[in-house]
Write a protein that holds these residues in place. Sequence first.
Motif, short mmCIF file in Angstrom:
data_model
loop_
_atom_site.label_atom_id
_atom_site.label_comp_id
_atom_site.label_asym_id
_atom_site.label_seq_id
_atom_site.Cartn_x
_atom_site.Cartn_y
_atom_site.Cartn_z
N LEU A 181 -27.11 -2.72 -18.00
CA LEU A 181 -25.89 -1.99 -17.61
C LEU A 181 -25.88 -1.71 -16.09
O LEU A 181 -24.86 -1.88 -15.42
CB LEU A 181 -25.82 -0.65 -18.35
CG LEU A 181 -24.98 -0.67 -19.63
CD1 LEU A 181 -25.09 0.67 -20.34
CD2 LEU A 181 -23.52 -0.96 -19.32
N LEU A 182 -27.05 -1.30 -15.61
CA LEU A 182 -27.15 -1.04 -14.16
C LEU A 182 -26.85 -2.31 -13.35
O LEU A 182 -26.14 -2.28 -12.33
CB LEU A 182 -28.56 -0.54 -13.80
CG LEU A 182 -28.82 0.94 -14.09
CD1 LEU A 182 -30.27 1.29 -13.75
CD2 LEU A 182 -27.87 1.82 -13.27
N GLU A 183 -27.43 -3.40 -13.86
CA GLU A 183 -27.22 -4.67 -13.11
C GLU A 183 -25.75 -5.07 -13.11
O GLU A 183 -25.19 -5.47 -12.07
CB GLU A 183 -28.08 -5.76 -13.72
CG GLU A 183 -28.08 -6.97 -12.81
CD GLU A 183 -29.12 -7.99 -13.20
OE1 GLU A 183 -30.12 -7.64 -13.86
OE2 GLU A 183 -28.90 -9.17 -12.83
N ILE A 184 -25.13 -4.97 -14.32
CA ILE A 184 -23.69 -5.33 -14.39
C ILE A 184 -22.89 -4.48 -13.41
O ILE A 184 -22.00 -4.95 -12.70
CB ILE A 184 -23.17 -5.13 -15.83
CG1 ILE A 184 -23.57 -6.32 -16.67
CG2 ILE A 184 -21.65 -4.98 -15.85
CD1 ILE A 184 -22.94 -6.35 -18.04
N ARG A 185 -23.26 -3.18 -13.35
CA ARG A 185 -22.50 -2.28 -12.48
C ARG A 185 -22.65 -2.71 -11.00
O ARG A 185 -21.73 -2.56 -10.19
CB ARG A 185 -22.99 -0.84 -12.68
CG ARG A 185 -21.96 0.20 -12.30
CD ARG A 185 -22.38 1.57 -12.67
NE ARG A 185 -22.21 1.93 -14.06
CZ ARG A 185 -21.02 2.17 -14.63
NH1 ARG A 185 -19.93 2.06 -13.93
NH2 ARG A 185 -20.94 2.51 -15.89
N SER A 186 -23.85 -3.24 -10.68
CA SER A 186 -24.06 -3.62 -9.28
C SER A 186 -23.20 -4.84 -8.89
O SER A 186 -23.01 -5.12 -7.72
CB SER A 186 -25.54 -3.95 -9.04
OG SER A 186 -25.86 -5.18 -9.66
N HIS A 187 -22.70 -5.59 -9.90
CA HIS A 187 -21.87 -6.77 -9.59
C HIS A 187 -20.38 -6.49 -9.59
O HIS A 187 -19.58 -7.40 -9.36
CB HIS A 187 -22.15 -7.90 -10.61
CG HIS A 187 -23.54 -8.43 -10.51
ND1 HIS A 187 -24.22 -8.91 -11.59
CD2 HIS A 187 -24.38 -8.50 -9.47
CE1 HIS A 187 -25.43 -9.29 -11.21
NE2 HIS A 187 -25.55 -9.04 -9.92
N VAL A 188 -20.02 -5.21 -9.91
CA VAL A 188 -18.59 -4.89 -10.04
C VAL A 188 -17.87 -5.13 -8.70
O VAL A 188 -18.35 -4.71 -7.65
CB VAL A 188 -18.44 -3.41 -10.46
CG1 VAL A 188 -17.02 -2.92 -10.19
CG2 VAL A 188 -18.76 -3.25 -11.92
#
Length: 476
Positions: free
Chosen positions: A89-96
Amino acid sequence: MFGWSSVSSAASLRTIFSMAMAALGFSTLVAVVALVSISHYMHQAVTAMMTATESVHTAEEMEVDLLVHDRMSDGMGRAQLEGQLRGWLLEIRSHVDSVEEERLVDEVAAQVDIYLRQSRQESSASVSGQPPSVDLSPALEDAFLPLEELVHLNVRQARATARRAARWDRIANYFGLGVASVLVLTVGFVLLWIRLFALRSVLTLETAMRSFAEGDKAARAPVEGARELRDIATRFNEMAAALARQYDNQIAFLGGVVHDLRNPLSVLKLSTETLRPDRPPPSADKVQRTLGLVRRQVERLERMLEDLLDAARVEGGHLELRLSQRDLREICREVLDAFRESTNKHELQLSLPEAPLMLAVDPLRIEQVLTNLVSNAIKYSPQGGLVRVALESQERQALLSVADQGIGISEQDRGHIFEPFRRTGASRDLVPGAGMGLFVARRIVEAHGGRIEVRSEPSAGTCFLVHLPKFAPRGA
Ligand code: ADP
């Protein structure tokens, strides 16, 4: 408007080359800026596509982990997977990189939270032996839905980026073609211009020069092409005209010399006829007259040759002055006395200052100047009349003037009489001469640091003024 003809006729070589260089420089600058922008944009596109791919990959990893989590019964393993899910989830958020993506990621986080909470409740129920009170599948499906949407969103974003990149690729191609065309056109224009105007002018100039060198004195170069070439053609034409004029003058001069030599020679020939041994001896009186005639003709020939020699010396820069302090009044008296003996048609008047007028001069040369002026005054007053020679002492100079009441010199001729071989139209047929006297006289006066000028009225008379400075630096 800026057109081909204006370029061809008015521009200079320097302007044309500067314009070509400016066009090339500008095209190169534009090409460099465009290349930097396109490569920057391509870099951004690649980064965006990588981010989208990463997001898709992470979302799919999450889906797999969620499924595995759902199937797993081991509590430890589940706890581990939960940690991993939070990491994804953290990683996905970093790609937003858009609001919509952020909304979806929030939703994914919320649904995953709901799923994990329910799964924990289900685990604690199974540990206490109670029947499972929560059905997991809907929560899992609810978590899958935003994840799928996230995948689709990123795929859509990646496709849009790819389409934009393709469009930019096409623009870059067209732009490259455009810049290349500008470069080719500029180079072509310069080459064509050189071929049509610069080279053609050079060739016509070269042809004119060759024709002139081969003897065509009328050959002239057309004044066309670039400014520098037109200047060269104009200079060449002026030079050719001057040379042709000089050539004509020399031919005319030769003709004049031959004509003038012929007169005394035929008189000499006639005189020798009288004294031929096969004829009865002439009377003593006739012999005396004939000898007098012979002497005058020989003197005349001598004078002509002297004039020619002097002119040659002056032209070659070999006029040397032998300076000595002399009273100019004496020189004037001597010259006038010599003339008085030979003319009775003209009245010779001399006006001198009372005090001696001492000047550092070459007496023979000054005598030559005065002789020439007085001889001209007599020659060009065929009807006789008054010839006035005056010497005046002024503050800084001695002023010598010779005035006659003869045929005069037209305004047009006045500018040329000091040139070598110049004889004016009116006098040419009237009186013999080589057209060298005034040329030499002027050089002698100038060598003394002075100047000579003429004032004249056609049919009324002429006055020559010789200014000799009293303290001028002298040089031959
Ligand atoms: P030349 O007398 O041998 O022709 P000069 O150099 O002495 O050569 O004179 C050049 C020309 O100037 C003459 O041919 C004549 O046309 C003109 N000229 C000189 N002196 C006089 C004068 N006193 N009156 C009229 N024309 C003159």
